[in-house]
Motif scaffolding. Structure first.
Motif, PDB file in Angstrom:
ATOM      1  N   ASN A   4     -39.602  34.293  14.807  1.00 22.43           N
ATOM      2  CA  ASN A   4     -38.433  35.154  14.672  1.00 22.43           C
ATOM      3  C   ASN A   4     -37.870  35.455  16.052  1.00 22.43           C
ATOM      4  O   ASN A   4     -38.589  35.865  16.955  1.00 22.43           O
ATOM      5  CB  ASN A   4     -38.812  36.459  13.962  1.00 22.43           C
ATOM      6  CG  ASN A   4     -39.207  36.208  12.514  1.00 22.43           C
ATOM      7  OD1 ASN A   4     -38.676  35.296  11.889  1.00 22.43           O
ATOM      8  ND2 ASN A   4     -40.133  37.006  12.006  1.00 22.43           N
ATOM      9  N   ILE A   6     -35.833  37.704  18.517  1.00 20.42           N
ATOM     10  CA  ILE A   6     -35.425  39.107  18.617  1.00 20.42           C
ATOM     11  C   ILE A   6     -34.094  39.161  19.360  1.00 20.42           C
ATOM     12  O   ILE A   6     -33.973  38.658  20.488  1.00 20.42           O
ATOM     13  CB  ILE A   6     -36.486  39.934  19.363  1.00 20.42           C
ATOM     14  CG1 ILE A   6     -37.821  39.884  18.586  1.00 20.42           C
ATOM     15  CG2 ILE A   6     -36.025  41.376  19.541  1.00 20.42           C
ATOM     16  CD1 ILE A   6     -38.953  40.589  19.287  1.00 20.42           C
ATOM     17  N   GLN A  12     -39.091  44.887  18.830  1.00 24.06           N
ATOM     18  CA  GLN A  12     -39.760  44.923  17.528  1.00 24.06           C
ATOM     19  C   GLN A  12     -40.905  45.924  17.591  1.00 24.06           C
ATOM     20  O   GLN A  12     -41.730  45.881  18.511  1.00 24.06           O
ATOM     21  CB  GLN A  12     -40.303  43.535  17.160  1.00 24.06           C
ATOM     22  CG  GLN A  12     -40.820  43.427  15.736  1.00 24.06           C
ATOM     23  CD  GLN A  12     -41.208  41.993  15.392  1.00 24.06           C
ATOM     24  OE1 GLN A  12     -41.903  41.342  16.160  1.00 24.06           O
ATOM     25  NE2 GLN A  12     -40.751  41.512  14.258  1.00 24.06           N
ATOM     26  N   ASP A  13     -40.952  46.840  16.633  1.00 31.26           N
ATOM     27  CA  ASP A  13     -42.010  47.851  16.646  1.00 31.26           C
ATOM     28  C   ASP A  13     -43.258  47.319  15.935  1.00 31.26           C
ATOM     29  O   ASP A  13     -43.304  46.179  15.475  1.00 31.26           O
ATOM     30  CB  ASP A  13     -41.526  49.175  16.045  1.00 31.26           C
ATOM     31  CG  ASP A  13     -41.263  49.094  14.548  1.00 31.26           C
ATOM     32  OD1 ASP A  13     -41.602  48.062  13.927  1.00 31.26           O
ATOM     33  OD2 ASP A  13     -40.707  50.066  13.991  1.00 31.26           O
ATOM     34  N   GLN A  15     -44.434  47.870  13.107  1.00 32.53           N
ATOM     35  CA  GLN A  15     -44.241  47.552  11.693  1.00 32.53           C
ATOM     36  C   GLN A  15     -43.338  46.334  11.485  1.00 32.53           C
ATOM     37  O   GLN A  15     -43.004  45.981  10.357  1.00 32.53           O
ATOM     38  CB  GLN A  15     -43.644  48.749  10.942  1.00 32.53           C
ATOM     39  CG  GLN A  15     -44.644  49.864  10.649  1.00 32.53           C
ATOM     40  CD  GLN A  15     -44.982  50.669  11.888  1.00 32.53           C
ATOM     41  OE1 GLN A  15     -44.092  51.069  12.644  1.00 32.53           O
ATOM     42  NE2 GLN A  15     -46.265  50.913  12.112  1.00 32.53           N
ATOM     43  N   GLY A  16     -42.935  45.706  12.611  1.00 34.85           N
ATOM     44  CA  GLY A  16     -42.099  44.528  12.512  1.00 34.85           C
ATOM     45  C   GLY A  16     -40.614  44.829  12.397  1.00 34.85           C
ATOM     46  O   GLY A  16     -39.807  43.917  12.187  1.00 34.85           O
ATOM     47  N   ARG A  17     -40.226  46.100  12.550  1.00 33.09           N
ATOM     48  CA  ARG A  17     -38.812  46.469  12.441  1.00 33.09           C
ATOM     49  C   ARG A  17     -38.115  46.311  13.789  1.00 33.09           C
ATOM     50  O   ARG A  17     -38.714  46.539  14.841  1.00 33.09           O
ATOM     51  CB  ARG A  17     -38.684  47.916  11.973  1.00 33.09           C
ATOM     52  CG  ARG A  17     -39.314  48.178  10.607  1.00 33.09           C
ATOM     53  CD  ARG A  17     -39.383  49.660  10.310  1.00 33.09           C
ATOM     54  NE  ARG A  17     -40.172  50.374  11.318  1.00 33.09           N
ATOM     55  CZ  ARG A  17     -40.565  51.656  11.194  1.00 33.09           C
ATOM     56  NH1 ARG A  17     -40.218  52.339  10.095  1.00 33.09           N
ATOM     57  NH2 ARG A  17     -41.277  52.229  12.138  1.00 33.09           N
TER      58      ARG A  17
END
Length: 205
Positions: A4, A6, A12-13, A15-17
């Motif tokens: 992915n 960014i 990206q945190d 939690q993947g957000r």
């Protein structure tokens, strides 16, 4: 496997957000920078230590072979522990090889023979031997037999034929399942016979 990407200006945190950097507190960004910096440095040092180990073992093995050639000897197979000292005796390198030992099914035969002995001997009051045996065959927190304590039973001077067979079974059951090699570097403390290890462990520096 797709990675992915960014977008620029985002992080990206855990939690993947995706979170825009403007929404991240400065202290959190600084913490991230600090951790990443020292993780990168630790990775570099780990790689350097790995290179050091390979090079040191190679040089030591080559020197041992060179030394053996002085006597027309050729060494083969696995090398053992050894110490190398500088000419003035101030520094020392120790190569140590620790073998991992495990027991196969013959250990059960040894225990059965030992139990036969104990059933007879308990009538003659030998509590110290019973304690030693029971402690030797007690498992550790991982449920594994402590090999050193089992092997220590072989040092007991007991003439009973069943005991002797049990000790032979223990020896036959003992199998080398692996080994780890270490290099330790020492410096002599002054003019004494004491040595100070030059630590290659971060906890010991």
């Amino acid at each position: 496997m797709e990675m992915n990407t960014i977008p620029t200006g985002y992080r990206q945190d855990a939690q993947g957000r995706l979170v825009h950097e403007s929404m991240i507190k400065p202290i959190d960004l600084e913490r991230d920078r600090l951790v990443r910096h020292w993780v990168d440095r630790a990775s570099e040092l780990s790689s350097e230590l790995a290179d050091f180990k390979v090079a040191a073992f190679g040089d030591i093995e080559a020197f041992v072979d060179l030394s053996a050639e002085q006597y027309g000897a050729k060494l083969g197979g696995k090398k053992g522990n050894l110490s190398l000292l500088t000419f003035d005796g101030r520094y020392k390198i120790v190569r140590a090889i620790n073998e991992s030992v495990a027991f196969d099914e013959r250990l059960q035969a040894a225990r059965a023979l030992i139990d036969e002995c104990l059933r007879d001997w308990t009538q003659d009051a030998r509590p110290e031997v019973v304690t030693l045996v029971n402690d030797a065959f007690r498992t550790d927190t991982k449920g594994e037999i402590r090999t050193a304590r089992v092997l220590a039973l072989r040092r007991l001077e007991i003439a009973d034929e069943r005991w002797q067979k049990a000790m032979q079974a223990i020896g036959d059951a003992c199998q080398v399942v692996g080994s780890k090699s270490y290099i330790r570097v020492y410096e002599r403390i002054g003019d004494s016979d004491q040595w100070r290890q030059i630590s290659l462990d971060i906890a010991g520096v």
